[in-house]
Design a protein around this motif. Structure first.
Motif, PDB file in Angstrom:
ATOM      1  N   UNK A  79      36.954  92.588 110.032  1.00 53.06           N
ATOM      2  CA  UNK A  79      37.009  91.636 110.905  1.00 53.06           C
ATOM      3  C   UNK A  79      37.874  90.467 111.118  1.00 53.06           C
ATOM      4  N   UNK A  80      38.648  90.407 109.900  1.00 55.22           N
ATOM      5  CA  UNK A  80      39.690  89.255 109.876  1.00 55.22           C
ATOM      6  C   UNK A  80      41.115  89.958 109.931  1.00 55.22           C
ATOM      7  N   UNK A  81      41.083  91.359 110.213  1.00 56.31           N
ATOM      8  CA  UNK A  81      42.606  92.008 110.355  1.00 56.31           C
ATOM      9  C   UNK A  81      43.605  91.221 111.159  1.00 56.31           C
ATOM     10  N   UNK A  82      43.021  90.890 112.345  1.00 54.32           N
ATOM     11  CA  UNK A  82      44.207  90.297 113.481  1.00 54.32           C
ATOM     12  C   UNK A  82      44.719  88.942 112.935  1.00 54.32           C
ATOM     13  N   UNK A  83      43.759  88.144 112.138  1.00 56.38           N
ATOM     14  CA  UNK A  83      44.216  86.831 111.739  1.00 56.38           C
ATOM     15  C   UNK A  83      45.327  86.911 110.514  1.00 56.38           C
ATOM     16  N   UNK A  84      44.652  87.894 109.774  1.00 53.96           N
ATOM     17  CA  UNK A  84      45.573  88.118 108.812  1.00 53.96           C
ATOM     18  C   UNK A  84      46.857  88.727 108.946  1.00 53.96           C
ATOM     19  N   UNK A  85      46.925  89.557 110.042  1.00 55.59           N
ATOM     20  CA  UNK A  85      48.555  90.201 110.681  1.00 55.59           C
ATOM     21  C   UNK A  85      49.011  89.008 111.201  1.00 55.59           C
ATOM     22  N   UNK A  86      48.622  88.010 112.002  1.00 58.13           N
ATOM     23  CA  UNK A  86      49.252  87.102 112.550  1.00 58.13           C
ATOM     24  C   UNK A  86      49.838  86.159 111.586  1.00 58.13           C
ATOM     25  N   UNK A  87      49.245  85.858 110.276  1.00 54.24           N
ATOM     26  CA  UNK A  87      49.394  85.020 109.269  1.00 54.24           C
ATOM     27  C   UNK A  87      50.856  85.658 108.482  1.00 54.24           C
ATOM     28  N   UNK A  88      51.090  86.945 108.715  1.00 62.31           N
ATOM     29  CA  UNK A  88      52.320  87.664 107.897  1.00 62.31           C
ATOM     30  C   UNK A  88      51.831  88.052 106.562  1.00 62.31           C
ATOM     31  N   UNK A  89      50.637  87.746 106.266  1.00 64.28           N
ATOM     32  CA  UNK A  89      50.321  88.254 104.832  1.00 64.28           C
ATOM     33  C   UNK A  89      50.662  89.690 104.599  1.00 64.28           C
ATOM     34  N   UNK A  90      50.088  90.796 105.626  1.00 66.63           N
ATOM     35  CA  UNK A  90      50.575  92.016 105.670  1.00 66.63           C
ATOM     36  C   UNK A  90      51.477  92.143 106.983  1.00 66.63           C
ATOM     37  N   UNK A  91      52.318  93.329 107.002  1.00 69.17           N
ATOM     38  CA  UNK A  91      53.465  93.457 107.717  1.00 69.17           C
ATOM     39  C   UNK A  91      52.776  94.618 108.897  1.00 69.17           C
ATOM     40  N   UNK A  92      52.152  95.398 108.201  1.00 66.51           N
ATOM     41  CA  UNK A  92      51.412  96.383 109.196  1.00 66.51           C
ATOM     42  C   UNK A  92      50.061  96.802 108.810  1.00 66.51           C
ATOM     43  N   UNK A  93      49.083  96.698 109.710  1.00 67.97           N
ATOM     44  CA  UNK A  93      47.654  97.070 109.400  1.00 67.97           C
ATOM     45  C   UNK A  93      47.000  98.084 110.281  1.00 67.97           C
ATOM     46  N   UNK A  94      46.465  99.022 109.492  1.00 64.15           N
ATOM     47  CA  UNK A  94      45.754 100.093 110.190  1.00 64.15           C
ATOM     48  C   UNK A  94      44.483  99.461 110.988  1.00 64.15           C
ATOM     49  N   UNK A  95      44.470  98.695 112.038  1.00 64.48           N
ATOM     50  CA  UNK A  95      43.413  98.018 112.679  1.00 64.48           C
ATOM     51  C   UNK A  95      42.137  98.996 113.027  1.00 64.48           C
ATOM     52  N   UNK A  96      41.115  98.284 112.587  1.00 63.20           N
ATOM     53  CA  UNK A  96      39.721  98.787 112.904  1.00 63.20           C
ATOM     54  C   UNK A  96      39.341  98.079 114.327  1.00 63.20           C
ATOM     55  N   UNK A  97      39.561  98.561 115.468  1.00 68.41           N
ATOM     56  CA  UNK A  97      39.610  97.885 116.566  1.00 68.41           C
ATOM     57  C   UNK A  97      38.386  97.272 117.163  1.00 68.41           C
TER      58      UNK A  97
END
Length: 350
Positions: A79-97
């Motif tokens: 549930x936190x994937x978009x916030x993590x991606x925005x933070x730059x901690x990960x560069x690419x995420x396989x998003x669970x939409x």
């Protein structure tokens, strides 16, 4: 939107991970950190997604290495994937939409209950609405949406005996997004949001009576060991996608952006085809029919959808899922439902 407590918790997680040495290495220009699908979700992650990132340079034609981790070993909630991606901690995420749609409800327009009864319908929906979602994610979450793909038709597994959707009345049903929760409530069930990894144990302990997911993922996770009935009616296609931190995307030359996008186009096309193969085979595996080539052979009772069930799903978009989603989405994105009507909804009977 996340509460202040949730935001503080996420910040603590990010800080802890960085302190544990998981921050980007000094060679960040040739390395990208990637969060994949949970390993527990099964064969798409294992046989298509994982190999793509394992040899990322060959997959993309770029001199870039991928540091790949399945979501369920990162310690970060999906549930936190978009916030993590925005933070730059990960560069690419396989998003669970569905899971991240709490942060951005526009995403749910890709897969409203009843909207995508089959793969062909799903492809048309994605082609029409993906640009809208991409623009929104770039604006709100500094994320470039590289592709969208389905796990496949999401079907019903139950421990108690059922013969139709009407039998869900009074039962507790695992759901994964608010749109599906609204539909379960409509037929008299009690929707229970649960992460995928918690479902098998929850079914075994009676926390929920039924649960919804794809037949292949259920097979991989052992759901047929703790249920008795399966109804293969498609509520949704369970769309997922690949998001890339927009700063990383913009740092690529236009030529390299083209190579990156082409690679993800190929990856998502491959998953669409593989997903359909898995669905057909996994339904057979779950109910003990041969040939069963991709999963474990179980002996669930197959429950054919009634004509009333099919009619209910067929009218779900106009009667339930779109009106409920419109209210929620327009509250955070005023152009949400109008954009959907101008793209996906243009050929619908509203």
């Amino acid at each position: 939107l996340p509460t202040q407590r949730e935001t503080m918790k996420l910040n603590h997680i990010l800080s802890a991970i960085a302190l544990c040495g998981l921050a980007l290495p000094a060679t960040a220009e040739t390395t990208m950190r990637v969060m994949g699908q949970p390993a527990a979700t099964g064969l798409i992650q294992k046989n298509v997604e994982g190999p793509f990132f394992a040899d990322f340079a060959a997959s993309t034609g770029l001199d870039i290495k991928a540091e790949f981790q399945p979501a369920d070993v990162t310690g970060i909630k999906d549930t936190e994937q978009l916030r993590v991606l925005k933070s730059g901690l990960f560069d690419i995420i396989s998003l669970r939409l569905s899971q991240v749609s709490r942060d951005e409800p526009t995403i749910l327009g890709l897969d409203l209950v009843g909207l995508n009864p089959d793969y062909e319908s799903g492809k048309k929906t994605v082609a029409a609405f993906k640009p809208v979602v991409d623009a929104r994610l770039q604006e709100q979450f500094n994320t470039k949406l590289l592709g969208v793909w389905p796990f496949g038709p999401q079907v019903l597994f139950c421990k108690p005996e059922i013969s139709s959707l009407a039998d869900l009345k009074g039962l507790k049903v695992r759901v994964y997004d608010q749109n599906l929760a609204n539909f379960v409530s409509l037929v008299g069930g009690t929707p229970v949001p649960l992460s995928f990894g918690d479902v098998q144990q929850s079914l075994a302990r009676g926390v929920v009576d039924c649960a919804i997911t794809g037949p292949s993922s259920a097979n991989s996770a052992g759901w047929p060991e703790v249920t008795s009935y399966m109804m293969p009616i498609a509520f949704q296609l369970a769309m997922n996608g690949y998001g890339m931190n927009l700063d990383k995307w913009n740092a690529l030359s236009s030529e390299d952006q083209g190579k990156m996008q082409a690679a993800f186009d190929t990856l998502t096309d491959d998953i669409w085809a593989y997903s359909e193969e898995l669905f057909v085979d996994a339904v057979k595996c779950n109910v003990g029919q041969q040939p069963c080539e991709t999963g474990t052979l179980y002996d669930l009772t197959l429950v054919e959808a009634t004509e009333a069930d099919k009619a209910l799903i067929g009218t779900a978009v106009t009667d339930v899922s779109f009106p409920a989603w419109k209210e929620i989405c327009d509250a955070t994105n005023p152009a949400c439902s109008s954009s959907w009507m101008e793209t996906v909804g243009v050929d619908k009977d509203f």
